[in-house]
Design an enzyme around this catalytic site. Sequence first.
Site, PDB file in Angstrom:
ATOM      1  N   GLY A 166      -9.839 -34.835  -4.858  1.00 56.22           N
ATOM      2  CA  GLY A 166      -9.366 -33.496  -4.540  1.00 56.22           C
ATOM      3  C   GLY A 166      -8.994 -32.744  -5.795  1.00 56.22           C
ATOM      4  O   GLY A 166      -8.940 -33.333  -6.889  1.00 56.22           O
ATOM      5  N   GLN A 219      -4.577 -26.791 -10.959  1.00 55.01           N
ATOM      6  CA  GLN A 219      -5.188 -27.753 -11.882  1.00 55.01           C
ATOM      7  C   GLN A 219      -6.311 -27.132 -12.713  1.00 55.01           C
ATOM      8  O   GLN A 219      -6.768 -27.741 -13.680  1.00 55.01           O
ATOM      9  CB  GLN A 219      -5.743 -28.958 -11.122  1.00 55.01           C
ATOM     10  N   CYS A 221      -4.364 -39.134 -10.677  1.00 56.98           N
ATOM     11  CA  CYS A 221      -4.525 -37.675 -10.628  1.00 56.98           C
ATOM     12  C   CYS A 221      -5.357 -37.226 -11.817  1.00 56.98           C
ATOM     13  O   CYS A 221      -5.146 -37.711 -12.932  1.00 56.98           O
ATOM     14  CB  CYS A 221      -3.141 -37.021 -10.675  1.00 56.98           C
ATOM     15  N   LEU A 222      -6.278 -36.293 -11.575  1.00 55.80           N
ATOM     16  CA  LEU A 222      -7.111 -35.784 -12.669  1.00 55.80           C
ATOM     17  C   LEU A 222      -6.263 -35.152 -13.768  1.00 55.80           C
ATOM     18  O   LEU A 222      -6.670 -35.112 -14.919  1.00 55.80           O
ATOM     19  CB  LEU A 222      -8.112 -34.753 -12.132  1.00 55.80           C
ATOM     20  N   HIS A 230      -1.109 -35.135  -1.407  1.00 53.21           N
ATOM     21  CA  HIS A 230      -1.179 -35.049  -2.875  1.00 53.21           C
ATOM     22  C   HIS A 230      -1.582 -33.632  -3.306  1.00 53.21           C
ATOM     23  O   HIS A 230      -0.982 -33.059  -4.223  1.00 53.21           O
ATOM     24  CB  HIS A 230      -2.190 -36.092  -3.381  1.00 53.21           C
ATOM     25  N   GLU A 231      -2.583 -33.062  -2.628  1.00 51.81           N
ATOM     26  CA  GLU A 231      -3.074 -31.728  -3.012  1.00 51.81           C
ATOM     27  C   GLU A 231      -2.039 -30.641  -2.707  1.00 51.81           C
ATOM     28  O   GLU A 231      -1.823 -29.737  -3.520  1.00 51.81           O
ATOM     29  CB  GLU A 231      -4.404 -31.415  -2.318  1.00 51.81           C
ATOM     30  N   HIS A 257       0.619 -30.486  -5.272  1.00 49.40           N
ATOM     31  CA  HIS A 257       0.227 -29.724  -6.472  1.00 49.40           C
ATOM     32  C   HIS A 257       0.606 -28.252  -6.321  1.00 49.40           C
ATOM     33  O   HIS A 257       1.099 -27.622  -7.261  1.00 49.40           O
ATOM     34  CB  HIS A 257      -1.285 -29.803  -6.699  1.00 49.40           C
TER      35      HIS A 257
HETATM   36 ZN    ZN Z   1      -3.707 -34.573  -8.541  1.00 52.82          ZN
END
Ligand code: ZN
Length: 192
Positions: free
Chosen positions: A49, A54, A103-104, A145-146, A149
């Site tokens: 995701g 981000q 996480c990215l 999680h998204e 963010h």
């Molecule tokens: Zn993340």
Amino acid sequence: MSDRRLRLIGDPVLRKRARELTPDEIRTAGIQSLIDEMIEIKRRADGAGIAANQVGEALRIAIAEVEGVNPRYPYKPEIPLTVIINPEIEALDSETFVNNEGCLSVPDLRGNLPRQVNIRLRYLDRDGVAHSEVKHGLTAGTFQHEVDHLDGILFLDRVVDRSTLATWDEFERHQKEEFTTRITDFVERVGS
Ligand code: ZN
């Protein structure tokens, strides 16, 4: 040309509460191309995701997609490409599970944290159409999680037992087998 790139922990945009979009705004070319770029950046990085902050935009837009076997999270059930705008999550009960997330925006670190098992997710899609869907287990975890963010929260903030923090290599070496066994049984039990 846009200079959108993946933002990493330490970039203040990741700690901002992203703002809601109006239905008119969602239909603009600018927002539609932002969504396309987010999809591309997510796919290039093999993420499950991505949230708009981000890529540097403090807007309440996020994407989840798990196609086939994700190389970063091979035990995750598939999620068809889902664009969520102004999402809201409601826990359906008090049941939680311990997930292991990465996480990215947090390079080379994973850790254990609690997530709700059963949620209702309300959102607008990229055409502005309203949806209300129930999600379970790891899929519910991905959406939590998204949405975190979009509230300026990173998974690290929710890690209770910090001794579980590991690089991806060390996770592979010391935790992956046990976690995969546990989480595979869990996915079978609760579905997605
Ligand atoms: Zn993340």
